[in-house]
Design an enzyme around this catalytic site. Structure first.
Site, PDB file in Angstrom:
ATOM      1  N   ARG A 236       2.614  -5.657   3.149  1.00  0.00           N
ATOM      2  CA  ARG A 236       3.701  -6.257   2.326  1.00  0.00           C
ATOM      3  C   ARG A 236       3.676  -8.044   2.624  1.00  0.00           C
ATOM      4  NH1 ARG A 236       4.251  -2.166   0.090  1.00  0.00           N
ATOM      5  NH2 ARG A 236       6.025  -0.768  -0.082  1.00  0.00           N
ATOM      6  N   GLU A 265       7.519 -10.974  -5.344  1.00  0.00           N
ATOM      7  CA  GLU A 265       6.680 -10.281  -6.276  1.00  0.00           C
ATOM      8  C   GLU A 265       7.814 -10.182  -7.401  1.00  0.00           C
ATOM      9  OE1 GLU A 265       5.174  -6.812  -4.704  1.00  0.00           O
ATOM     10  OE2 GLU A 265       4.029  -8.010  -3.368  1.00  0.00           O
ATOM     11  N   HIS A 284      -0.246  -6.317  -6.517  1.00  0.00           N
ATOM     12  CA  HIS A 284       0.197  -5.101  -5.747  1.00  0.00           C
ATOM     13  C   HIS A 284      -0.264  -3.970  -6.455  1.00  0.00           C
ATOM     14  CE1 HIS A 284       3.772  -3.655  -3.089  1.00  0.00           C
ATOM     15  NE2 HIS A 284       2.803  -2.837  -3.035  1.00  0.00           N
ATOM     16  N   ILE A 285      -1.586  -3.778  -6.457  1.00  0.00           N
ATOM     17  CA  ILE A 285      -2.043  -2.231  -7.075  1.00  0.00           C
ATOM     18  C   ILE A 285      -2.828  -1.525  -6.037  1.00  0.00           C
ATOM     19  CG2 ILE A 285      -2.453  -3.704  -9.297  1.00  0.00           C
ATOM     20  CD1 ILE A 285      -5.466  -3.801  -8.306  1.00  0.00           C
ATOM     21  N   SER A 287      -2.164   1.151  -4.721  1.00  0.00           N
ATOM     22  CA  SER A 287      -2.213   2.639  -5.087  1.00  0.00           C
ATOM     23  C   SER A 287      -2.101   2.848  -6.619  1.00  0.00           C
ATOM     24  CB  SER A 287      -1.024   3.283  -4.413  1.00  0.00           C
ATOM     25  OG  SER A 287       0.358   2.697  -5.282  1.00  0.00           O
TER      26      SER A 287
HETATM   27  C1  8YV Z   1       3.885   1.209  -4.411  1.00  0.00           C
HETATM   28  C2  8YV Z   1       3.362   0.554  -2.211  1.00  0.00           C
HETATM   29  O1  8YV Z   1       3.684   2.598  -4.833  1.00  0.00           O
HETATM   30  O2  8YV Z   1       3.280   2.857  -1.567  1.00  0.00           O
HETATM   31  C3  8YV Z   1       3.729   1.770  -1.262  1.00  0.00           C
HETATM   32  O3  8YV Z   1       4.171   1.453  -0.349  1.00  0.00           O
HETATM   33  O4  8YV Z   1       3.377  -0.421  -1.946  1.00  0.00           O
HETATM   34  C4  8YV Z   1       2.692   0.959  -3.556  1.00  0.00           C
HETATM   35  O5  8YV Z   1       1.733   2.026  -3.245  1.00  0.00           O
HETATM   36  C5  8YV Z   1       4.068   0.235  -5.474  1.00  0.00           C
HETATM   37  O6  8YV Z   1       4.559  -0.601  -4.891  1.00  0.00           O
HETATM   38  C6  8YV Z   1       4.850   0.836  -6.370  1.00  0.00           C
HETATM   39  O7  8YV Z   1       5.112  -0.132  -7.446  1.00  0.00           O
END
Ligand code: 8YV
Length: 328
Positions: A236, A265, A284-285, A287
């Site tokens: 984060r 963000e 923030h990609i 996942s």
């Molecule tokens: C979120 C993430 O899915 O899972 C988390 O904690 O940071 C990402 O995988 C994403 O932020 C959703 O937009």
């Protein structure tokens, strides 16, 4: 039957799953729904499928019937745990299903930053290949180097495996507690944060955002790193003192940075990090693959249905595990 509010776009199969057990409502206005719009929609919701929205006293005051909030994310720093506890509102997250995808991205970010891929891709597309000879194209090696992982959770372990067995890297790690099983399977070495910062060629931050990890990487920590080291953040943005990172890069205290997350963000257009060729930035990609986001949304849906129908809930976040599953 329980009423749930789906507060972000989800695959049709996910909505269909929820509809078997609950009455579903969802936003049909422009995406993303704003907080004030959301607060108007949840007054009679028993459950909420969401990601990232701050679930605090203000939010919960607008949802007196709420029994459960289900994050489509493994991180749950958006949960005000005390506010949820006092209202007996369960919070769930989506661990495990995204570990490998985020680990892939972390290695991609390491390689992209080390070998300057975005910068050199632009050089080719701008027709400047050959304009400066070979040396200006040089990056740094990843194989055989030392990877220091701060935060050895499930995702950290997946990253460590890639570094060790994919790139023959030496793995150091720092964590709230030692994990002998990871030392055994990956050959990772537990060490102090200071030693990790001093010895690592790549410092990778993969901790959850909590009061304890807020600005974990600051001026003092960046100063301990090698001048040839690369900093990677896939956790984060708030776990880094972003001003200190900018200064460390401007003062050449570290070589480069690869960032998938930012303090704010979307990142502000005037953020100095966006002007530095030795900083690779992503939106923030971690996942963000079709399959993994499907799996996360389906898991979040199952968590939510279990919570509002009184079935056993698997992924209640640890701090809320003791709550009674349903209000009378
Ligand atoms: C979120 C993430 O899915 O899972 C988390 O904690 O940071 C990402 O995988 C994403 O932020 C959703 O937009």
């Amino acid at each position: 039957i329980p009423k749930v509010y789906i507060a972000r776009p989800v695959p049709a199969e996910v909505e269909a799953y929820i509809s078997q057990y609950c009455q579903c409502e969802k936003w049909n206005g422009p995406e993303p729904i704003t907080r004030s719009q959301l607060l108007k929609q949840i007054s009679d919701a028993d459950g909420l499928l969401i990601t990232g929205e701050k679930i605090d006293d203000e939010f919960l005051d607008h949802a007196p019937n709420l029994k459960a909030v289900s994050n489509i994310s493994v991180g749950y720093n958006n949960y005000d745990l005390e506010a949820m506890k006092k209202r007996n509102v369960i919070g769930t997250n989506t661990p495990d299903v995204l570990d490998e995808t985020v680990a892939d991205l972390a290695l991609a970010l390491m390689l992209s930053t080390a070998r300057r891929l975005p910068e050199l891709d632009k050089l080719v597309k701008d027709g400047k290949w050959g304009s400066k000879g070979d040396e200006p194209l040089f990056g740094v090696d990843v194989h055989g180097k030392t990877l220091g992982i701060i935060g050895m959770g499930r995702i950290g372990e997946s990253i460590a495996r890639r570094g060790k067995f994919g790139f023959n890297m030496e793995i150091l790690y720092h964590n709230r507690r030692r994990k002998p099983e990871v030392e055994e399977t990956v050959g990772a070495t537990y060490t102090t944060l200071e030693h990790l910062l001093r010895e690592s060629d790549f410092v990778l931050l993969m901790v959850p955002y909590t009061p304890e990890t807020k600005k974990l990487m600051g001026r003092e920590q960046f100063a301990l790193m090698k001048k040839s080291a690369i900093f990677i953040n896939t956790s984060r943005g708030q776990t880094v003192d972003e001003k200190a990172l900018i200064e460390a890069l401007q003062n050449k205290e570290i070589l480069a940075a690869g960032l998938d997350v930012f303090d704010q963000e979307p990142v502000a257009p005037d953020n100095p990090l966006l002007t530095m060729p030795n900083v690779v930035t992503l939106p923030h990609i971690g996942s963000a693959t079709h399959q993994t986001r499907y799996d996360m949304a389906m898991l979040a849906a199952k968590n939510l249905v279990a919570a509002v129908t009184g079935s056993e809930i698997v992924n209640v976040v640890p701090e809320l595990k003791g709550l009674r599953p349903l209000k009378e």
